[in-house]
Design an enzyme around this catalytic site. Sequence first.
Site, PDB file in Angstrom:
ATOM      1  N   TYR A  61       1.545 -14.192 -10.669  1.00 33.22           N
ATOM      2  CA  TYR A  61       2.968 -13.858 -10.923  1.00 33.22           C
ATOM      3  C   TYR A  61       3.940 -14.759 -10.171  1.00 33.22           C
ATOM      4  O   TYR A  61       5.129 -14.476 -10.152  1.00 33.22           O
ATOM      5  CB  TYR A  61       3.268 -12.423 -10.464  1.00 33.22           C
ATOM      6  CG  TYR A  61       2.278 -11.373 -10.867  1.00 33.22           C
ATOM      7  CD1 TYR A  61       2.142 -10.987 -12.205  1.00 33.22           C
ATOM      8  CD2 TYR A  61       1.495 -10.738  -9.918  1.00 33.22           C
ATOM      9  CE1 TYR A  61       1.244 -10.006 -12.550  1.00 33.22           C
ATOM     10  CE2 TYR A  61       0.592  -9.753 -10.268  1.00 33.22           C
ATOM     11  CZ  TYR A  61       0.469  -9.393 -11.586  1.00 33.22           C
ATOM     12  OH  TYR A  61      -0.421  -8.413 -11.936  1.00 33.22           O
ATOM     13  N   TYR A  71      -2.439  -4.154  -4.963  1.00 32.43           N
ATOM     14  CA  TYR A  71      -2.868  -5.178  -5.922  1.00 32.43           C
ATOM     15  C   TYR A  71      -3.431  -6.407  -5.194  1.00 32.43           C
ATOM     16  O   TYR A  71      -3.301  -7.529  -5.660  1.00 32.43           O
ATOM     17  CB  TYR A  71      -1.725  -5.555  -6.872  1.00 32.43           C
ATOM     18  CG  TYR A  71      -1.098  -4.332  -7.510  1.00 32.43           C
ATOM     19  CD1 TYR A  71      -1.781  -3.613  -8.473  1.00 32.43           C
ATOM     20  CD2 TYR A  71       0.156  -3.870  -7.099  1.00 32.43           C
ATOM     21  CE1 TYR A  71      -1.237  -2.459  -9.030  1.00 32.43           C
ATOM     22  CE2 TYR A  71       0.711  -2.720  -7.660  1.00 32.43           C
ATOM     23  CZ  TYR A  71       0.012  -2.023  -8.617  1.00 32.43           C
ATOM     24  OH  TYR A  71       0.546  -0.887  -9.162  1.00 32.43           O
ATOM     25  N   ARG A 114      -2.048 -12.389  -6.528  1.00 33.61           N
ATOM     26  CA  ARG A 114      -0.646 -12.212  -6.912  1.00 33.61           C
ATOM     27  C   ARG A 114       0.169 -13.517  -6.927  1.00 33.61           C
ATOM     28  O   ARG A 114       0.908 -13.759  -7.888  1.00 33.61           O
ATOM     29  CB  ARG A 114       0.040 -11.178  -6.009  1.00 33.61           C
ATOM     30  CG  ARG A 114      -0.623  -9.810  -6.024  1.00 33.61           C
ATOM     31  CD  ARG A 114       0.236  -8.737  -5.371  1.00 33.61           C
ATOM     32  NE  ARG A 114       1.396  -8.437  -6.176  1.00 33.61           N
ATOM     33  CZ  ARG A 114       2.615  -8.782  -5.887  1.00 33.61           C
ATOM     34  NH1 ARG A 114       2.884  -9.424  -4.779  1.00 33.61           N
ATOM     35  NH2 ARG A 114       3.598  -8.487  -6.694  1.00 33.61           N
ATOM     36  N   CYS A 167     -11.688 -23.979  -6.573  1.00 36.56           N
ATOM     37  CA  CYS A 167     -11.604 -25.282  -7.232  1.00 36.56           C
ATOM     38  C   CYS A 167     -10.617 -25.294  -8.388  1.00 36.56           C
ATOM     39  O   CYS A 167     -11.006 -25.510  -9.553  1.00 36.56           O
ATOM     40  CB  CYS A 167     -12.999 -25.696  -7.700  1.00 36.56           C
ATOM     41  SG  CYS A 167     -14.013 -26.176  -6.309  1.00 36.56           S
ATOM     42  N   GLU A 168      -9.377 -25.016  -8.097  1.00 35.00           N
ATOM     43  CA  GLU A 168      -8.303 -25.157  -9.091  1.00 35.00           C
ATOM     44  C   GLU A 168      -7.048 -25.582  -8.342  1.00 35.00           C
ATOM     45  O   GLU A 168      -6.755 -25.040  -7.270  1.00 35.00           O
ATOM     46  CB  GLU A 168      -8.040 -23.817  -9.816  1.00 35.00           C
ATOM     47  CG  GLU A 168      -9.209 -23.363 -10.658  1.00 35.00           C
ATOM     48  CD  GLU A 168      -8.824 -22.329 -11.722  1.00 35.00           C
ATOM     49  OE1 GLU A 168      -7.649 -22.279 -12.140  1.00 35.00           O
ATOM     50  OE2 GLU A 168      -9.733 -21.575 -12.127  1.00 35.00           O
ATOM     51  N   GLU A 186       5.231   8.314  -9.536  1.00 30.68           N
ATOM     52  CA  GLU A 186       3.870   7.759  -9.618  1.00 30.68           C
ATOM     53  C   GLU A 186       3.759   6.370  -8.979  1.00 30.68           C
ATOM     54  O   GLU A 186       3.451   5.386  -9.661  1.00 30.68           O
ATOM     55  CB  GLU A 186       3.504   7.688 -11.103  1.00 30.68           C
ATOM     56  CG  GLU A 186       2.039   7.580 -11.398  1.00 30.68           C
ATOM     57  CD  GLU A 186       1.845   7.744 -12.899  1.00 30.68           C
ATOM     58  OE1 GLU A 186       1.665   8.898 -13.315  1.00 30.68           O
ATOM     59  OE2 GLU A 186       1.923   6.736 -13.626  1.00 30.68           O
ATOM     60  N   PRO A 187       4.055   6.273  -7.694  1.00 31.15           N
ATOM     61  CA  PRO A 187       4.050   4.954  -7.058  1.00 31.15           C
ATOM     62  C   PRO A 187       2.656   4.463  -6.691  1.00 31.15           C
ATOM     63  O   PRO A 187       1.777   5.256  -6.342  1.00 31.15           O
ATOM     64  CB  PRO A 187       4.856   5.212  -5.777  1.00 31.15           C
ATOM     65  CG  PRO A 187       4.560   6.633  -5.446  1.00 31.15           C
ATOM     66  CD  PRO A 187       4.381   7.350  -6.766  1.00 31.15           C
ATOM     67  N   GLY A 188       2.474   3.170  -6.772  1.00 34.14           N
ATOM     68  CA  GLY A 188       1.260   2.546  -6.251  1.00 34.14           C
ATOM     69  C   GLY A 188       1.651   1.653  -5.085  1.00 34.14           C
ATOM     70  O   GLY A 188       1.307   1.894  -3.935  1.00 34.14           O
ATOM     71  N   ARG A 189       2.446   0.626  -5.407  1.00 35.46           N
ATOM     72  CA  ARG A 189       2.819  -0.391  -4.423  1.00 35.46           C
ATOM     73  C   ARG A 189       3.452   0.202  -3.158  1.00 35.46           C
ATOM     74  O   ARG A 189       3.096  -0.168  -2.049  1.00 35.46           O
ATOM     75  CB  ARG A 189       3.820  -1.357  -5.076  1.00 35.46           C
ATOM     76  CG  ARG A 189       4.213  -2.527  -4.202  1.00 35.46           C
ATOM     77  CD  ARG A 189       5.319  -3.360  -4.868  1.00 35.46           C
ATOM     78  NE  ARG A 189       5.100  -3.556  -6.267  1.00 35.46           N
ATOM     79  CZ  ARG A 189       4.403  -4.557  -6.805  1.00 35.46           C
ATOM     80  NH1 ARG A 189       3.885  -5.460  -6.006  1.00 35.46           N
ATOM     81  NH2 ARG A 189       4.248  -4.645  -8.110  1.00 35.46           N
TER      82      ARG A 189
END
Length: 422
Positions: free
Chosen positions: A320, A377, A316, A348-349, A277-280
């Site tokens: 992370y 993602y 990302r 603005c961070e 079940e891969p996504g990446r």
Amino acid sequence: MTFSPYTDSVHFFGSTNPQALAQAFGTPVYVYNEKILRKNCRTLRALSSLPGFGVNYSVKANANPRLLRILHDEGLVVDAMSPGELHLDLLAGFATEEILYISNNNSVTEMANALAHGLLISVDSLSQLEQCGRLNPGGRVMVRFNPGIGAGHSEKVITAGKATKFGIIPEKLDDVLAILKKYHMTLAGINQHIGSLFMQPDGYLSAVSVLLDLADRLPADIRKQLTVIDFGGGFGIPYHKHAGEAPLDMAALGHALHEKLSQWATQHKYQGRFLVEPGRYVMAEACVLVGQVTAIKDNGEKHFTGTDLGFNVLMRPVLYDSYHEIELYPADDRPRPMLTQTVTGNICESGDILAKERDLPTMYEGDLIAVLDAGAYGYSMASTYNQRQRPCEVLIMEDGSARLIRRRESLDDLTRTVEGLF
Ligand code: LLP
């Protein structure tokens, strides 16, 4: 002098180039490459030649229905974990038997919606199994177990082991069986997902054995009802490309996986499906995010390169601390000596940092940059924070030409959901 070794080496932009794309579509723009996308699908499908083996793409990585259609064409099936993902899967042309509802903490309404579509639902707690039983007595269900072995690039994406909210621990198998019996449900499948991004196959393969052992422990009459065993995703890609990071050894993984599955299928005369079940792995390397350098600043301590790639576009790195390589397409032929720089966005961070203290060629306003491996993602986690519109998406087709597959959001899109203003 080239500052784009990876995108050049794979002819990422086909018959066009970043400058032409920026001119035609503006920046930021997510650029996908169809050839790479199809190649990834084929690599995954080649993991095992068992007739029941299949690839269940995890849509959360990227849900653009134009891209999903390509995956359908390549023979992948898909998951859905929300009514929205289900909606897009159906729109992309997947039939209900090609969609598994791999969910977590569904409301009654959401579960009823998936059932009304006739989907097989994976539940991952005893309480959700009860809920499914109440909604669909006598029906089919799939149960997600927690194999105890986790993997992932960050604690936030490890999805097995007792510190995580996912899956039912194998020790609760008797409770699962009791609930199935109570509602006369058929256990049509079992599944797991250990987490996102592993670069060595061992942990995944051990977890495969754990799930197969668990299937061994099922009473024979229940095991015979299984039609799908899904081992989850997590297949990693090398994000440190410029440093020559090795890819995951898919041939070795496939060989070991195929052996395990063949043995088990023979032993149990199993005729059902085995899924990964891969996504990446499907999406990440098939996309780069192209943005523009908008300002340069040296504050005496740090050299900042300001871009239009805020964390609303690619979250990302901020969420992370993820690493993405950056390539440069200079706007002119000024010399570009290497310089340690912090590449930032336009949000603005202070945490809006794409790359920290990275050695990159000197950049100037008007240069274009590509953030590599942005297909998974990336857009799916983008937001309109600071009321910046989400970017557009472009596909480099197999013939090398570029096609818009999602327009840039407009100012009107910002108020589309507002009530009582007009
Ligand atoms: N199956 C389930 C049940 C999942 O929860 C996930 C990912 C996958 C499959 C696909 O995992 P993959 O093959 O893509 O590793 N936003 C994070 C990743 C979150 C993954 C969540 N679940 C990131 O940007 O790294």
